[in-house]
Motif scaffolding. Structure first.
Motif, mmCIF file in Angstrom:
data_model
loop_
_atom_site.group_PDB
_atom_site.id
_atom_site.type_symbol
_atom_site.label_atom_id
_atom_site.label_comp_id
_atom_site.label_asym_id
_atom_site.label_seq_id
_atom_site.Cartn_x
_atom_site.Cartn_y
_atom_site.Cartn_z
ATOM 1 N N TRP A 2 0.895 -1.162 0.000
ATOM 2 C CA TRP A 2 0.000 0.000 0.000
ATOM 3 C C TRP A 2 0.928 1.205 0.000
ATOM 4 O O TRP A 2 1.604 1.488 0.985
ATOM 5 C CB TRP A 2 -0.876 0.013 1.245
ATOM 6 C CG TRP A 2 -1.872 -1.106 1.339
ATOM 7 C CD1 TRP A 2 -3.216 -1.029 1.110
ATOM 8 C CD2 TRP A 2 -1.622 -2.467 1.727
ATOM 9 N NE1 TRP A 2 -3.816 -2.248 1.329
ATOM 10 C CE2 TRP A 2 -2.857 -3.154 1.707
ATOM 11 C CE3 TRP A 2 -0.473 -3.181 2.096
ATOM 12 C CZ2 TRP A 2 -2.972 -4.501 2.040
ATOM 13 C CZ3 TRP A 2 -0.580 -4.517 2.410
ATOM 14 C CH2 TRP A 2 -1.821 -5.174 2.385
ATOM 15 N N LEU B 120 1.601 5.193 -0.591
ATOM 16 C CA LEU B 120 1.060 6.543 -0.662
ATOM 17 C C LEU B 120 2.204 7.549 -0.737
ATOM 18 O O LEU B 120 3.136 7.503 0.069
ATOM 19 C CB LEU B 120 0.203 6.843 0.563
ATOM 20 C CG LEU B 120 -1.202 6.237 0.557
ATOM 21 C CD1 LEU B 120 -1.703 6.041 1.971
ATOM 22 C CD2 LEU B 120 -2.161 7.106 -0.245
ATOM 23 N N THR C 218 4.539 3.756 3.134
ATOM 24 C CA THR C 218 4.347 2.473 2.468
ATOM 25 C C THR C 218 4.317 1.351 3.482
ATOM 26 O O THR C 218 5.195 1.261 4.346
ATOM 27 C CB THR C 218 5.471 2.198 1.451
ATOM 28 O OG1 THR C 218 5.681 3.352 0.639
ATOM 29 C CG2 THR C 218 5.105 1.021 0.565
ATOM 30 N N THR D 74 -7.323 11.420 3.392
ATOM 31 C CA THR D 74 -7.264 11.400 1.931
ATOM 32 C C THR D 74 -8.592 10.945 1.349
ATOM 33 O O THR D 74 -9.229 10.036 1.872
ATOM 34 C CB THR D 74 -6.145 10.468 1.424
ATOM 35 O OG1 THR D 74 -6.475 9.115 1.749
ATOM 36 C CG2 THR D 74 -4.808 10.821 2.052
ATOM 37 N N THR E 276 -5.936 15.781 -0.039
ATOM 38 C CA THR E 276 -5.306 15.454 1.249
ATOM 39 C C THR E 276 -5.264 16.697 2.136
ATOM 40 O O THR E 276 -4.960 17.797 1.672
ATOM 41 C CB THR E 276 -3.870 14.937 1.012
ATOM 42 O OG1 THR E 276 -3.926 13.822 0.111
ATOM 43 C CG2 THR E 276 -3.215 14.511 2.313
ATOM 44 N N SER F 13 -2.356 13.533 -2.945
ATOM 45 C CA SER F 13 -1.602 12.287 -2.796
ATOM 46 C C SER F 13 -1.881 11.367 -3.974
ATOM 47 O O SER F 13 -2.756 11.620 -4.813
ATOM 48 C CB SER F 13 -1.973 11.583 -1.480
ATOM 49 O OG SER F 13 -1.661 12.388 -0.365
ATOM 50 N N LEU G 249 -2.017 6.981 -4.693
ATOM 51 C CA LEU G 249 -1.995 5.632 -4.131
ATOM 52 C C LEU G 249 -1.644 4.621 -5.199
ATOM 53 O O LEU G 249 -2.253 4.602 -6.280
ATOM 54 C CB LEU G 249 -3.363 5.266 -3.539
ATOM 55 C CG LEU G 249 -3.540 3.789 -3.135
ATOM 56 C CD1 LEU G 249 -2.706 3.441 -1.908
ATOM 57 C CD2 LEU G 249 -5.012 3.461 -2.906
#
Length: 305
Positions: free
Chosen positions: A15, A17, A34, A126, A161, A178, A180
């Motif tokens: 994941w 960001l 992360t 976010t 964000t 941001s 993802l």
């Protein structure tokens, strides 16, 4: 939304960001957070112990303070047993100890970031302003010619964000955007590949561009390099290796002896003007267990820069 959750049948996933933030008086900050999940073996442990796990988790967090010329970073590891690290869906969460991303049931947004690394901290909310983008062939991203060297991969290229960033004893109210990336696989680079250069760029036009160049050991560019062009209204187009060119313009060497490119010219076959992408701060090396460079950049029209 189910794909926001973990995929334990695969060896690796993350994941990821990254974002660019600004204070009310125009101070620029960049960040990365992360969470990595790594399976050490297939299947599930045979033991009933709460400590039994085949999963190891790692998290990286960083903040770039452009005006101060500082790049701060931190790293944590934990096993996936006894609640030390993991992922949940009811409600959604990804965590390693007290570092956490939290969301709504099933993974719906908003997602809240809450990470305290000691000398800096992130408390951010976010929300997507564009739909998810399936990278590669409907979400399957091929990384080399070898069978199995591919990942499932999607991005949300703009997440509005807001929140707070603390650096030292100073807390800043911030807003920004941001990005993802979600990716999972059981593959590695091909034998002839050495690494990659990856860019996630949000343009003033409202368009976004992600490209990654897979580097071969002989210095060449692997033909499986790829990317995506995302228009302001969220329409996406997959980019193949022949759709963009990337040329290093300047390099920087860290105290650890690693040499990184920190300025590039990026051309995208007419989708945007030729762009000069340049680090806001040369020293944005992640001095973690695996060293790499990742940080905030400026994106300028190459002809006017």
């Amino acid at each position: 939304p189910a794909d926001h959750a973990a995929h334990p049948a695969y060896r690796n996933e993350w994941w990821y960001l990254t974002g660019n933030l600004e204070t009310a008086d125009g101070k620029r900050l960049g960040y990365q957070l992360t969470f990595f999940r790594i399976a050490l073996a297939p299947g599930t442990p045979v033991s009933d112990s709460a400590w039994a796990t085949h999963q190891v988790w790692m998290a990286h967090v960083a903040v770039t303070d452009v005006a101060a010329g500082e790049h701060r970073q931190a790293e944590r590891y934990a096993r996936g047993g006894a609640g030390l690290a993991g992922q949940s869906t009811q409600p959604f969460g990804v965590w390693l100890e007290d570092w956490r991303i939290s969301g709504e049931t099933g993974g719906d947004f908003p997602w809240t970031i809450d990470v305290d690394a000691g000398d800096f901290a992130l408390k951010l909310v976010t929300n997507p302003s564009k739909p998810p983008v399936l990278q590669g062939d409907k979400g399957l991203s091929q990384k080399s010619a070898a069978p199995g060297n591919a990942s499932y991969y999607y991005s949300i290229t703009r997440l509005a964000t807001r929140g707070e960033v603390r650096i030292g004893d100073t807390t800043y109210r911030v807003t920004g955007m941001s990005w993802l990336d979600r990716e999972w696989s059981t593959s590695a680079l091909g034998d002839d590949q050495a690494g990659w250069d990856w860019f996630s760029l949000q343009l003033d036009s409202g368009d976004d561009m992600m490209v990654y160049r897979l580097r071969q050991k002989d210095g060449g560019t692997d033909p499986h390099s790829a990317g995506a062009w995302v228009t302001g209204d969220g329409h996406s187009e997959t980019l193949q290796a022949q759709d963009f060119t990337l040329r290093e313009e300047r390099f920087w060497s860290s105290a650890s002896g690693h040499r990184y490119p920190v300025a590039w010219i990026l051309e995208s076959d007419g989708r945007a003007p030729a762009l000069r992408v340049e680090a806001l701060l040369d020293d944005q090396e992640m001095r973690t267990g695996v060293r790499y460079w990742e940080g905030a950049v400026d994106v300028l029209d190459a002809d006017s820069s």
